[in-house]
Design an enzyme around this catalytic site. Structure first.
Site, PDB file in Angstrom:
ATOM      1  N   LYS A 192      51.234 -26.147 -34.792  1.00 42.32           N
ATOM      2  CA  LYS A 192      51.820 -25.358 -35.877  1.00 42.32           C
ATOM      3  C   LYS A 192      52.444 -24.087 -35.294  1.00 42.32           C
ATOM      4  CE  LYS A 192      50.545 -24.225 -40.651  1.00 42.32           C
ATOM      5  NZ  LYS A 192      49.411 -24.210 -41.602  1.00 42.32           N
TER       6      LYS A 192
ATOM      7  N   GLU B 218      46.257 -32.333 -42.653  1.00 45.91           N
ATOM      8  CA  GLU B 218      46.140 -31.161 -41.789  1.00 45.91           C
ATOM      9  C   GLU B 218      44.669 -30.873 -41.506  1.00 45.91           C
ATOM     10  OE1 GLU B 218      47.445 -26.409 -41.857  1.00 45.91           O
ATOM     11  OE2 GLU B 218      47.607 -27.622 -43.670  1.00 45.91           O
TER      12      GLU B 218
ATOM     13  N   CYS C 199      52.208 -28.251 -43.155  1.00 43.83           N
ATOM     14  CA  CYS C 199      52.065 -27.377 -44.322  1.00 43.83           C
ATOM     15  C   CYS C 199      53.311 -26.496 -44.508  1.00 43.83           C
ATOM     16  CB  CYS C 199      50.779 -26.562 -44.210  1.00 43.83           C
ATOM     17  SG  CYS C 199      50.115 -26.038 -45.820  1.00 43.83           S
TER      18      CYS C 199
END
Length: 352
Positions: free
Chosen positions: A158, A69, A192
């Site tokens: 995201k 990430e 994540c």
């Protein structure tokens, strides 16, 4: 750079011709997750480092390489993570920190994306890269996908930044919840703590994901439980890549200060311990987790394992109950402003 060894694979074509009198075999894909640190506030140097790591992985036969990430652009740990924000105030120092962070981000498309595509083509690998994407003055935590011919496949933004990430990153929409069909399987990513969102995972499963990439910044041991669950639930391979960072990988104080802990840190202090891992659809750990330092962590993925796992449990197939439970995914872009041209308005008025 430490390399976790894997046994050699056949050097022939990825999908060899099968003798119809013999038992067919599924292809095997060699995959690598990169556990390494960004060169913070230095995007050109980070891209140079990415190429060195990609070349090393390709030299060991990797066909798919997954980076952590925010590898390009950086994950802003420590006090700069709040950028001087309190409820009703923004500090001048925090605003300047954001300006520098914004300058380290990349445009998509843009020259850095072109370079990443060229790297994938040069080393003949499928590439999954975590970046900080700059869309004018809003930043997104994004994953970019490239094929082994150097083609840019697309991106995932995201959808839900975690905690204080929401101060500095925008929110993705359903248009980038994507799974890409490639020569080595169907590949997608959740970033994540998106991986803890059951409905997002279900959307990915429904799109047929086979190689599920999970770039992360979570180095806690409990993260391994989440990754194992995703692999079992989705009947897919899970490749989780995290950075391994020491204090010296960030600018020194007072330029960059880790809130509440800076006086306890020395240059070699670990501020992110990694934990990158590769897990099979049966829940077996194929490589990792690694907490020892920067590393290339590799495994051979037997794609036949997907069918064997789905025989037990196919979450959006024979184990679903659509007459009881269903999910609607709005996978179109959302825009804050939509323009209608004058000619369209005139045309609409003529038909009223």
């Amino acid at each position: 750079m430490a390399l976790v060894p894997v046994p050699p694979i056949h050097d022939g074509p990825l999908f060899p011709e099968v003798d119809m009198g013999a038992e067919p075999s599924a292809p095997t894909v060699r995959a690598t997750v990169v556990q390494a640190s960004t060169v913070f506030y230095d995007t050109p140097a980070t891209l140079d480092k990415a190429e060195r790591l990609l070349a090393e992985a390709a030299g060991h036969g990797s066909q798919l390489v997954v980076f952590p990430e925010a590898f390009v652009g950086g994950y802003p740990r420590g006090c700069t993570f709040d950028f001087g924000v309190t409820i009703d105030n923004r500090t001048a120092k925090g605003k300047e920190e954001f300006r520098r962070y914004h300058a380290s981000a990349i445009n998509v498309p843009g020259p850095e994306v072109d370079r990443l595509a060229a790297m994938a083509g040069k080393y003949k690998v499928h590439l999954v890269m975590g970046v900080i994407e700059r869309d004018r003055y809003t930043l997104y935590c994004t994953v970019l996908f490239f094929d082994s011919q150097g083609g840019y496949l697309g991106k995932h933004r995201k959808v839900m930044p975690t905690a204080l990430e929401r101060i500095i990153w925008g929110f993705g929409d359903g248009s980038t919840i994507q799974v890409f069909s490639t020569q080595i399987g169907k590949i997608g990513a959740a970033i994540c703590w998106e991986n803890r969102m059951p409905l997002l995972r279900t959307a990915m499963y429904a799109k047929g994901i086979e190689i599920y990439c999970a770039p992360t910044a979570d180095a806690r041991p409990i993260w391994q439980s989440s990754m194992t669950h995703v692999a079992l639930e989705g009947g897919c391979f899970v490749l989780s890549a995290n950075q391994f960072c020491r204090r010296k990988d960030y600018p020194p104080p007072p330029e960059y200060v880790f809130s509440g802990t800076e006086e306890e840190l020395i240059p070699d202090s670990v501020v992110c311990a990694g934990g990158s891992v590769i897990i099979s659809p049966s829940g077996s750990v194929l490589a990792g987790p690694n907490y020892d330092g920067e590393a290339l962590i590799s495994a051979d993925l037997d794609l036949g394992e997907i069918a064997r796992a789905k025989f037990d449990f196919d979450v959006v197939g024979h184990y679903s109950k659509p007459e009881v439970l269903s999910l609607i995914v709005r996978d179109h872009p959302t825009k804050p402003v939509t323009f209608t041209s004058a000619s369209e308005k005139t045309h609409e008025g003529a038909h009223k």
